[in-house]
Design an enzyme around this catalytic site. Structure first.
Site, short mmCIF file in Angstrom:
data_model
loop_
_atom_site.label_atom_id
_atom_site.label_comp_id
_atom_site.label_asym_id
_atom_site.label_seq_id
_atom_site.Cartn_x
_atom_site.Cartn_y
_atom_site.Cartn_z
N LYS A 69 -5.77 8.56 3.65
CA LYS A 69 -5.10 8.44 4.94
C LYS A 69 -4.80 6.98 5.19
O LYS A 69 -5.71 6.14 5.20
CB LYS A 69 -5.99 9.01 6.04
CG LYS A 69 -5.39 8.86 7.43
CD LYS A 69 -6.16 9.65 8.46
CE LYS A 69 -5.61 9.42 9.85
NZ LYS A 69 -6.32 10.19 10.87
N ARG A 125 -0.49 10.09 18.89
CA ARG A 125 -1.48 9.44 19.76
C ARG A 125 -1.09 9.60 21.22
O ARG A 125 -1.95 9.68 22.10
CB ARG A 125 -1.67 7.98 19.37
CG ARG A 125 -2.40 7.85 18.03
CD ARG A 125 -2.63 6.41 17.61
NE ARG A 125 -3.09 6.34 16.23
CZ ARG A 125 -3.13 5.23 15.51
NH1 ARG A 125 -2.74 4.08 16.04
NH2 ARG A 125 -3.56 5.25 14.26
N LYS A 157 -6.42 0.60 13.32
CA LYS A 157 -7.39 1.34 12.50
C LYS A 157 -7.45 0.81 11.06
O LYS A 157 -7.88 1.51 10.15
CB LYS A 157 -7.05 2.83 12.53
CG LYS A 157 -7.08 3.44 13.94
CD LYS A 157 -7.02 4.96 13.93
CE LYS A 157 -7.15 5.53 15.36
NZ LYS A 157 -7.19 7.00 15.37
N GLU A 172 -10.52 7.02 -3.51
CA GLU A 172 -10.93 7.78 -2.31
C GLU A 172 -11.01 9.28 -2.62
O GLU A 172 -11.95 9.96 -2.20
CB GLU A 172 -9.94 7.55 -1.16
CG GLU A 172 -10.05 6.19 -0.48
CD GLU A 172 -11.19 6.13 0.53
OE1 GLU A 172 -11.94 7.12 0.67
OE2 GLU A 172 -11.35 5.07 1.16
N LYS A 215 -1.77 11.38 3.68
CA LYS A 215 -1.20 11.28 5.02
C LYS A 215 -0.84 9.84 5.33
O LYS A 215 -1.66 8.98 5.05
CB LYS A 215 -2.24 11.78 6.01
CG LYS A 215 -1.82 11.77 7.45
CD LYS A 215 -2.99 12.18 8.29
CE LYS A 215 -2.61 12.04 9.75
NZ LYS A 215 -3.73 12.21 10.62
C1 PBG Z 1 -7.07 11.30 14.25
C2 PBG Z 1 -5.81 11.85 13.71
C3 PBG Z 1 -4.55 11.23 13.72
C4 PBG Z 1 -3.64 12.18 13.24
C5 PBG Z 1 -4.37 13.33 12.92
N1 PBG Z 1 -5.71 13.10 13.21
C6 PBG Z 1 -4.09 9.92 14.22
C7 PBG Z 1 -4.78 8.69 13.88
O1 PBG Z 1 -5.47 8.58 12.87
O2 PBG Z 1 -4.65 7.77 14.68
C8 PBG Z 1 -2.17 11.96 13.13
C9 PBG Z 1 -1.32 13.17 13.18
C10 PBG Z 1 0.13 12.91 13.39
O3 PBG Z 1 0.57 11.76 13.55
O4 PBG Z 1 0.87 13.90 13.40
N2 PBG Z 1 -8.12 11.10 13.44
#
Ligand code: PBG
Length: 332
Positions: free
Chosen positions: A203, A213, A226, A242, A257
């Site tokens: 991710k 968000r 992050k 990972e 992702k």
């Molecule tokens: C949170 C999370 C995020 C998404 C899914 N779970 C956002 C982030 O890491 O800030 C993003 C999903 C999307 O943008 O469609 N852990």
């Protein structure tokens, strides 16, 4: 007249295999079906059943009841699984994300409502604290640092709460080191040997999470970024590391992702590990396409199918996409 030599005929003509719909279908190397889709649902604890999300056209925050209705729709469309993401207004947000482990919280409520309405469909949950913390980070904070090891037990307990409520698949999206092992041990120790872990293994820290968000209400909270836990988008070998770690810690399947800008990572992961590899066409990818569609710059149906097919070609077992119901209808 100049002495012109006629051009030779081509002997190999790839166009023969493209000359009609039936032959194109016959020789297609990959297929896309509703069974390749996972539908992410944004759920909320507000009074209304469906509230539009400003940053994501045609996406709604759903009550548990409306989520159950969506799950029935998904099942009827042949979509195998929905994934739940919470927008909690009612729960108190604090430093350790207390609401994340409330057995009577929004996510357990939604899981139960969906399982009552459509027991045939898989339910996946997001394991991370960001929607429940007052700092918007996925782990707990100590001072101004995200504390890795102190986060693990919170995440493991959250996964346990989800499994206990009936989740079939827990999906840690927090990117702490060692979380898959912590979650797997908690599941094993508490009688949930059969709960699947789909790890958000690779991710990346991404601008494309922006609309999400807003949808879950974590952007207003988020302090900083992050980048100390989500991956640097300059890296690709690191994604393999990972994934290898998460598999060795007990993940059943892995995810890359965001999606479209990271198909090279999908390809490497799928080829290297030969395990079910998923990708998430995230909110920013969705809203970017919706904005073009709304302007008439992109043809909705063709753009949706082309992007989703790209994931299959790259090696995905399936795709999380907010377009899942539209795509399933087009494919059905
Ligand atoms: C949170 C999370 C995020 C998404 C899914 N779970 C956002 C982030 O890491 O800030 C993003 C999903 C999307 O943008 O469609 N852990």
């Amino acid at each position: 007249m100049l002495p012109y030599q006629p051009a030779p005929f081509p002997l190999a003509r790839p166009r023969r295999l493209r000359s009609s719909p039936w032959v194109r279908r016959l020789v297609a190397e990959t297929t896309l079906t509703p069974a390749d889709l996972i539908w992410p649902l944004i759920v909320h604890d507000g009074a209304e059943d469906r509230v539009p999300v400003a940053s994501m056209p045609a996406v709604f925050r759903l009550s548990p009841k409306a989520a159950a209705t969506a799950a029935v729709e998904a099942r009827d469309l042949g979509i195998p699984m929905v994934a739940l993401f919470p927008n909690v207004d009612g729960a108190i947000k604090d430093a350790v994300g207390t609401g994340a482990t409330d057995p009577d919280g929004l996510i357990p409520d939604c899981i139960k409502a969906i399982k009552d309405a459509a027991p045939e469909i898989g339910v996946m949950t997001d394991v991370a604290l960001d929607c429940y913390t007052d700092h918007g980070h996925d782990g707990v904070m100590e001072g101004d640092r995200i504390a890795n090891d102190a986060s693990l037990d919170r995440l493991a307990e959250q996964a346990f709460i989800h499994a206990h409520a009936g989740a079939d698949v827990v999906a840690p999206s927090d990117m702490m080191d060692g979380r898959i092992q912590a979650v797997r041990e908690a599941l094993e120790a508490n009688g949930f040997q059969e709960t699947l872990i789909l790890s958000y293994a690779a991710k990346f820290a991404s601008a494309f999470y922006g609309p999400y968000r807003d949808a879950v209400g974590s952007s207003a909270m988020l302090k900083g970024d992050k980048k100390t836990y989500q991956m640097d988008y300059a890296n690709s070998d690191e994604a393999l590391k990972e994934v290898a770690m998460d598999l060795s810690e007990g993940a059943d399947a892995v995810m890359v992702k965001p999606g479209m800008p990271y198909l090279d990572i999908v390809r490497r992961v799928a080829e290297t590990f030969r395990v079910p590899t998923f990708a998430y066409q995230v909110s920013g990818e969705y809203s970017m396409m919706q904005a073009s569609i709304a302007n008439g710059w992109l043809d909705q149906d063709r753009a949706i199918l082309e992007t989703l097919h790209g994931f299959k070609r790259a090696g995905c077992a399936g795709v999380l996409t907010y377009f899942a119901p539209q795509a399933a209808r087009l494919l059905g």
